[in-house]
Design an enzyme around this catalytic site. Structure first.
Site, PDB file in Angstrom:
ATOM      1  N   SER A 297     -22.710-103.059 -33.043  1.00 19.07           N
ATOM      2  CA  SER A 297     -23.360-103.257 -31.752  1.00 19.07           C
ATOM      3  C   SER A 297     -22.364-103.099 -30.612  1.00 19.07           C
ATOM      4  CB  SER A 297     -23.995-104.644 -31.684  1.00 19.07           C
ATOM      5  OG  SER A 297     -24.483-104.884 -30.380  1.00 19.07           O
TER       6      SER A 297
ATOM      7  N   HIS B  64     -25.381 -99.208 -32.561  1.00 19.51           N
ATOM      8  CA  HIS B  64     -26.467-100.051 -32.079  1.00 19.51           C
ATOM      9  C   HIS B  64     -26.288-100.283 -30.587  1.00 19.51           C
ATOM     10  CE1 HIS B  64     -29.714-102.943 -32.891  1.00 19.51           C
ATOM     11  NE2 HIS B  64     -29.151-103.711 -31.958  1.00 19.51           N
TER      12      HIS B  64
ATOM     13  N   ASP C  64     -27.843-102.134 -27.331  1.00 15.68           N
ATOM     14  CA  ASP C  64     -28.738-103.190 -26.867  1.00 15.68           C
ATOM     15  C   ASP C  64     -29.088-102.966 -25.399  1.00 15.68           C
ATOM     16  OD1 ASP C  64     -29.028-104.984 -29.180  1.00 15.68           O
ATOM     17  OD2 ASP C  64     -26.862-105.258 -28.966  1.00 15.68           O
TER      18      ASP C  64
ATOM     19  N   MET D 134     -31.086-104.470 -22.339  1.00 17.26           N
ATOM     20  CA  MET D 134     -31.667-105.733 -21.872  1.00 17.26           C
ATOM     21  C   MET D 134     -31.973-105.629 -20.387  1.00 17.26           C
ATOM     22  SD  MET D 134     -29.097-108.419 -23.747  1.00 17.26           S
ATOM     23  CE  MET D 134     -28.528-108.157 -25.431  1.00 17.26           C
TER      24      MET D 134
ATOM     25  N   HIS E 271     -32.001-100.666 -29.306  1.00 17.07           N
ATOM     26  CA  HIS E 271     -32.771-101.906 -29.452  1.00 17.07           C
ATOM     27  C   HIS E 271     -33.222-102.347 -28.070  1.00 17.07           C
ATOM     28  CE1 HIS E 271     -32.649-106.451 -30.734  1.00 17.07           C
ATOM     29  NE2 HIS E 271     -33.866-106.043 -30.446  1.00 17.07           N
TER      30      HIS E 271
ATOM     31  N   MET F 185     -34.687-104.764 -25.683  1.00 18.69           N
ATOM     32  CA  MET F 185     -35.040-106.159 -25.398  1.00 18.69           C
ATOM     33  C   MET F 185     -35.494-106.209 -23.945  1.00 18.69           C
ATOM     34  SD  MET F 185     -32.040-108.116 -27.519  1.00 18.69           S
ATOM     35  CE  MET F 185     -30.924-106.711 -27.531  1.00 18.69           C
TER      36      MET F 185
ATOM     37  N   MET G 199     -34.434-110.643 -36.101  1.00 21.52           N
ATOM     38  CA  MET G 199     -33.347-111.232 -35.325  1.00 21.52           C
ATOM     39  C   MET G 199     -32.875-112.509 -36.013  1.00 21.52           C
ATOM     40  SD  MET G 199     -32.646-109.284 -32.774  1.00 21.52           S
ATOM     41  CE  MET G 199     -31.506-110.424 -31.982  1.00 21.52           C
TER      42      MET G 199
ATOM     43  N   ASP H 254     -29.979-108.590 -37.292  1.00 25.03           N
ATOM     44  CA  ASP H 254     -29.148-108.482 -36.097  1.00 25.03           C
ATOM     45  C   ASP H 254     -28.882-109.882 -35.566  1.00 25.03           C
ATOM     46  OD1 ASP H 254     -27.956-107.996 -33.658  1.00 25.03           O
ATOM     47  OD2 ASP H 254     -29.630-106.877 -32.800  1.00 25.03           O
TER      48      ASP H 254
END
Length: 283
Positions: free
Chosen positions: A73, A96, A98, A100, A129, A131, A200, A238
């Site tokens: 990540s 990965h 993320d 957000m 990913h 979020m 998660m 994760d």
């Protein structure tokens, strides 16, 4: 005196067939009308897309024989030099990413422009990913930016089946993310529409959290449902994944492991990737 509001206008833009306006024909490539206003681009029409195979260029992502996969990540990497961070883990299967938005989770990270830049320099495919709120509206932008796998959260998606079909039609793998308190059982019927389930194992939003053992029974139940339905469906975990916890995750049935702090907090990130893989494969 306040500036006058920007008048609404109609613009013609090039979009793939999954980004359509009302009554637009479905074909492999066309020009569609998308309404823009002072509030930004308009939402896509609620079009139900049929399931269909992904383009040939993406079928290499379908292999069920890939075995254990490690996805470091970048949330725990140096944001000032993400290209170097990507180069530091050549043994990784994925990177990965993320995303957000400070709405779905209380943190703000990166968006489509950074993902697009990463996709140009990374050796590995990008495992994005989301979020974020309104993934139905934004997810396809990340496929256009170069993501090969896009995971959205069921807690945020308005139409998860339609979104999964759109992602697959655009050539990406479609993943469904579940927060620690979200059970897997209500979404059993969605499994044939997906390529990956993400469980998660921390509350989403921040790296460096401690692993939540309470999530392991859900990983086991997810594996049982996946095995029940068959097909090529990966099970990702994760949050808090490290040399101390990855074995328990694998025993519960996970086969794709996201590790952030354990990898990029080490002096030799790629050595940690190799260690994590070996600790599961028994090498």
């Amino acid at each position: 005196m306040a500036a006058p509001a920007r008048p609404r206008e109609w613009r013609t833009v090039s979009r793939p067939s999954t980004r359509v306006a009302h009554d637009a024909p479905i074909r492999s490539d066309f020009r569609v009308i998308v309404r823009h206003s002072a509030m930004g681009p308009g939402l896509r029409a609620p079009l139900e897309l049929p399931r269909k195979p992904r383009p040939a260029a993406a079928r290499w992502l379908d292999s069920a024989s890939m075995g254990i996969q490690i996805s470091p990540s970048l949330l725990s990497a140096d944001f000032a030099n993400l290209a170097a961070a990507a180069d530091a883990v050549p043994s990784a299967d994925w990177l990965h990413v993320d995303v957000m938005d400070y709405h779905f989770v209380p943190n703000l990270t990166i968006g489509q422009p950074v993902v697009e830049s990463l996709a140009k320099v990374a050796r590995q495919p990008l495992d994005v990913h989301l979020m974020i709120d309104e993934p139905d509206r934004w997810a396809l932008d990340y496929v256009e930016a170069g993501a090969k796998s896009v995971t959205f959260h069921v807690e945020a998606a308005r139409a998860p089946v339609r979104l999964a079909r759109e992602l697959r039609s655009a050539g990406a793998r479609a993943g469904l993310g579940l927060n620690p308190a979200t059970p897997i059982e209500p979404y059993e019927d969605l499994l044939p529409e997906l390529d990956m389930i993400l469980v998660m194992t921390v509350e989403p939003g921040f790296g460096g959290q401690s692993f939540l053992d309470m999530c392991l029974p859900k990983v086991r139940r997810a594996r049982q449902l996946i095995d029940k339905h068959g097909g090529d469906l990966w099970l990702q975990v994760d949050g808090g994944v490290s040399a101390e916890t990855i074995g328990r995750c694998a025993e519960a049935g996970a086969d794709v492991f996201v590790a952030g702090s354990a990898v990029f907090g080490a002096d030799n990130p790629d050595a940690v990737v190799t260690q994590l893989r070996a600790s599961v494969e028994g090498g």
